[in-house]
Design an enzyme around this catalytic site. Structure first.
Site, mmCIF file in Angstrom:
data_model
loop_
_atom_site.group_PDB
_atom_site.id
_atom_site.type_symbol
_atom_site.label_atom_id
_atom_site.label_comp_id
_atom_site.label_asym_id
_atom_site.label_seq_id
_atom_site.Cartn_x
_atom_site.Cartn_y
_atom_site.Cartn_z
ATOM 1 N N TYR A 164 -5.870 -0.213 -0.948
ATOM 2 C CA TYR A 164 -6.629 0.926 -0.422
ATOM 3 C C TYR A 164 -6.879 0.782 1.087
ATOM 4 C CZ TYR A 164 -9.644 5.042 -1.095
ATOM 5 O OH TYR A 164 -10.171 6.297 -1.071
ATOM 6 N N GLU A 171 -2.449 5.282 7.388
ATOM 7 C CA GLU A 171 -2.729 6.694 7.663
ATOM 8 C C GLU A 171 -3.345 6.875 9.049
ATOM 9 O OE1 GLU A 171 -5.064 8.302 4.440
ATOM 10 O OE2 GLU A 171 -3.784 7.337 2.946
#
Length: 242
Positions: A164, A171
């Site tokens: 995660y 991103e």
């Protein structure tokens, strides 16, 4: 009285049968959906591995899988509907944020800004997404089939601890890499004057999106940690009302 009780019993049985039918149909649909999504992300994984083995480089990898990625990631919008109609007991908001953030990265960053498609950060979040989704959808599939191998359960609630944050890093670095191109080109921006009398600067929109990770990431991450304690260690999680 006897007649009324019998009528009530018949009506109750009919309602129970309807509920069972709805439950069975929902289970069939969810199982089919999760199988399709598992296979879809496996296809993406194999395509990425094959590309890298053949080319020996990540350059051009995104373009080679873009169509498949866009299809399966966009199809995930169905999951928001699952939550909304109640066949999946998960927060609509949590699911909506996760799905929409992925769609934003796919359609408005990597698809819309070709200059970032060969960035290492793109490959980072693609690998993270792929491993995460294969694990997640296979977990749901086997759970619905009542045959869940422990290693899939373990992977579902342990791999995210590392994946995660890595995905978020990928991103954020991709959005950051897009900023200079957006600023120079004015992509998706609207300048005054125009017939709508509205001004919008996509460059500053991206900065706001990056800043939004500060409050959103911890909430989603700790939500998963709570789910991990509940599933793996049997802890009872008491959710506070907002």
């Amino acid at each position: 009285m006897a007649s009324g009780e019998e009528d009530g019993t018949v009506e109750e049985k009919e309602n129970n049968n309807k509920k069972k039918t709805k439950s069975t149909l929902a289970t069939i649909w969810l199982t089919s959906y999760n199988i399709v999504m598992t296979v879809g992300w496996l296809v993406l994984a194999l395509a990425m591995i094959r590309f890298y083995v053949q080319k020996g480089s990540h350059r051009g990898l995104y373009r080679s899988i873009a169509r498949t990625l866009k299809f399966f990631q966009t199809f995930a919008l169905v999951e928001v509907g699952h939550c909304a109609i109640g066949i999946v007991k998960t927060s609509v908001i949590v699911t909506g944020v996760q799905v929409c953030s992925r769609l934003f990265m796919v359609w408005f960053i990597t698809n819309g800004i070709r200059q970032v498609q060969n960035e290492e950060s793109v490959i980072l979040f693609l690998v993270v997404w792929t491993v995460t989704e294969i694990t997640r959808y296979s977990y749901y599939t086997f759970s619905l089939l009542n045959h869940l191998p422990y290693f899939i359960k373990w992977a579902r609630y342990n791999l995210f601890i590392i994946l995660y944050p890595l995905g978020v890093v990928g991103e954020l670095f991709t959005i950051y890499a897009a900023l200079p191109f957006v600023r120079r080109s004015g992509l998706y921006s609207m300048r005054l004057p125009n017939k709508y009398n509205v001004s919008f600067d996509y460059y500053y929109c991206l900065i706001i999106v990056m800043l939004s990770y500060i409050p959103l990431f911890p909430q989603l991450y700790f939500h998963m940690l709570r789910q991990r304690r509940k599933v793996l260690h049997g802890e009872v999680i008491v959710e506070k009302d907002d």
